[in-house]
Scaffold this active site. Sequence first.
Site, short mmCIF file in Angstrom:
data_model
loop_
_atom_site.label_atom_id
_atom_site.label_comp_id
_atom_site.label_asym_id
_atom_site.label_seq_id
_atom_site.Cartn_x
_atom_site.Cartn_y
_atom_site.Cartn_z
N ALA A 260 -1.60 -34.54 9.94
CA ALA A 260 -2.54 -35.63 10.18
C ALA A 260 -3.49 -35.37 11.34
O ALA A 260 -4.35 -36.19 11.63
CB ALA A 260 -1.76 -36.92 10.44
N LYS B 88 -1.02 -37.42 19.72
CA LYS B 88 -2.26 -37.27 20.49
C LYS B 88 -3.46 -37.47 19.59
O LYS B 88 -3.36 -37.35 18.35
CB LYS B 88 -2.35 -35.89 21.15
CG LYS B 88 -2.21 -34.68 20.20
CD LYS B 88 -3.47 -34.24 19.48
CE LYS B 88 -3.26 -33.07 18.54
NZ LYS B 88 -4.41 -32.76 17.67
N PRO C 90 2.37 -39.87 10.86
CA PRO C 90 2.00 -39.20 9.62
C PRO C 90 1.98 -37.67 9.77
O PRO C 90 1.75 -37.14 10.86
CB PRO C 90 0.58 -39.72 9.32
CG PRO C 90 0.40 -40.90 10.18
CD PRO C 90 1.34 -40.81 11.33
N ASP D 256 -0.67 -26.30 20.07
CA ASP D 256 -0.74 -27.69 20.55
C ASP D 256 0.50 -28.12 21.35
O ASP D 256 0.53 -29.21 21.90
CB ASP D 256 -0.77 -28.64 19.33
CG ASP D 256 -2.18 -28.97 18.92
OD1 ASP D 256 -3.12 -28.46 19.56
OD2 ASP D 256 -2.34 -29.75 17.96
O1 C5P Z 1 -1.03 -22.33 16.89
P1 C5P Z 1 -0.76 -22.97 15.56
O2 C5P Z 1 0.46 -22.40 14.89
O3 C5P Z 1 -0.74 -24.46 15.61
O4 C5P Z 1 -1.98 -22.60 14.66
C1 C5P Z 1 -1.98 -22.73 13.28
C2 C5P Z 1 -3.15 -21.97 12.70
O5 C5P Z 1 -4.37 -22.62 13.07
C3 C5P Z 1 -3.31 -20.55 13.23
O6 C5P Z 1 -2.55 -19.65 12.48
C4 C5P Z 1 -4.79 -20.31 13.07
O7 C5P Z 1 -5.09 -20.03 11.73
C5 C5P Z 1 -5.38 -21.68 13.36
N1 C5P Z 1 -5.81 -21.84 14.77
C6 C5P Z 1 -6.95 -21.19 15.22
N2 C5P Z 1 -7.35 -21.36 16.51
C7 C5P Z 1 -6.67 -22.15 17.34
C8 C5P Z 1 -5.52 -22.83 16.91
C9 C5P Z 1 -5.11 -22.65 15.60
O8 C5P Z 1 -7.59 -20.46 14.47
N3 C5P Z 1 -7.12 -22.30 18.60
#
Ligand code: C5P
Length: 291
Positions: free
Chosen positions: A95, A9, A92, A134
């Site tokens: 990325a 995406k 990648p 995501d």
């Molecule tokens: O949800 P995910 O594991 O992809 O998120 C990775 C990190 O990115 C989280 O631990 C957080 O630090 C940050 N994050 C955030 N706000 C979001 C999505 C991710 O702060 N909406």
Amino acid sequence: MLSKASGCKVNLLLNVLGKRADGYNELETVMHPVDLCDRLDFERAETGIRLSCSDNRLPTNSKNLAHRAAALFLQTIGSNDGIRIHLHKQIPIAAGLGGGSGNAAVTLLALNELFGHPLEQVKLGELAASLGSDIPFFLQENPAIATGRGEIIAPLAPFPTLSGTYLVLVHPGFGISTPWAYAQLSKFPAAAKGEPGRAQNLVSVLQNDLVAGGKEFYNSLEAPALHKYPFLALVQENFRENGAIGALMSGSGSTTFALARSKTEAEKLLEKFKAKFGVNLWTATVKLAPE
Ligand code: C5P
């Protein structure tokens, strides 16, 4: 064996609205699927989860999102059966393209198929959200507005103005960690607390005006990323100077994408990019939406 493509995406807009009590950032984002794919092969086995990968930089244990997705699925349906997964990596890594998130979503969908659909779509959505913000986006195939921490998906009809357009993608040769990008926002107060409404506005504009839409592309996470890596700003500048409709970093980076009206325009943008920055970086041109 069940073989499935796993796409990625771009975020045409990612507006961070503020930090939440649970530590995540509240956001509104417009996500668009990109037909640049990994491939995953699945085969049922007697016990255990065995993951292999064509790219040896990726972990094949529970640090890999596909492995975690398989474990969570099997645990949820209460099965002691096993699964073998092979991941042919093309997208990648680190990325901002959601490649790993797509792998996790496809793993949930594939296992659900292989085990006779024990889980409903809503339950798959819950599992996906628990694995990463995501991931729910990749359970469906449309563009979408995502809110909350990115896990609440409102699918959109394909944008009429994006029909036949192409993306140029450039990976700068280094990745950006998502937690790092969000953590850095505390140093950029304006970017950390965006005005809500930008995502809906972009969606409205993109219904009938491509050029105006390109001007609305926005990503709060560029504040820290372009500050640390000025090269990313130069790449965008190069694309804009050469007629890109829009140029932006996707997600938490590090990929930059440029939107072009046609395949020819996309190839021209890529040629100009290579003339300026050389040919050693990973690049791709890919159709964004069918005509
Ligand atoms: O949800 P995910 O594991 O992809 O998120 C990775 C990190 O990115 C989280 O631990 C957080 O630090 C940050 N994050 C955030 N706000 C979001 C999505 C991710 O702060 N909406």
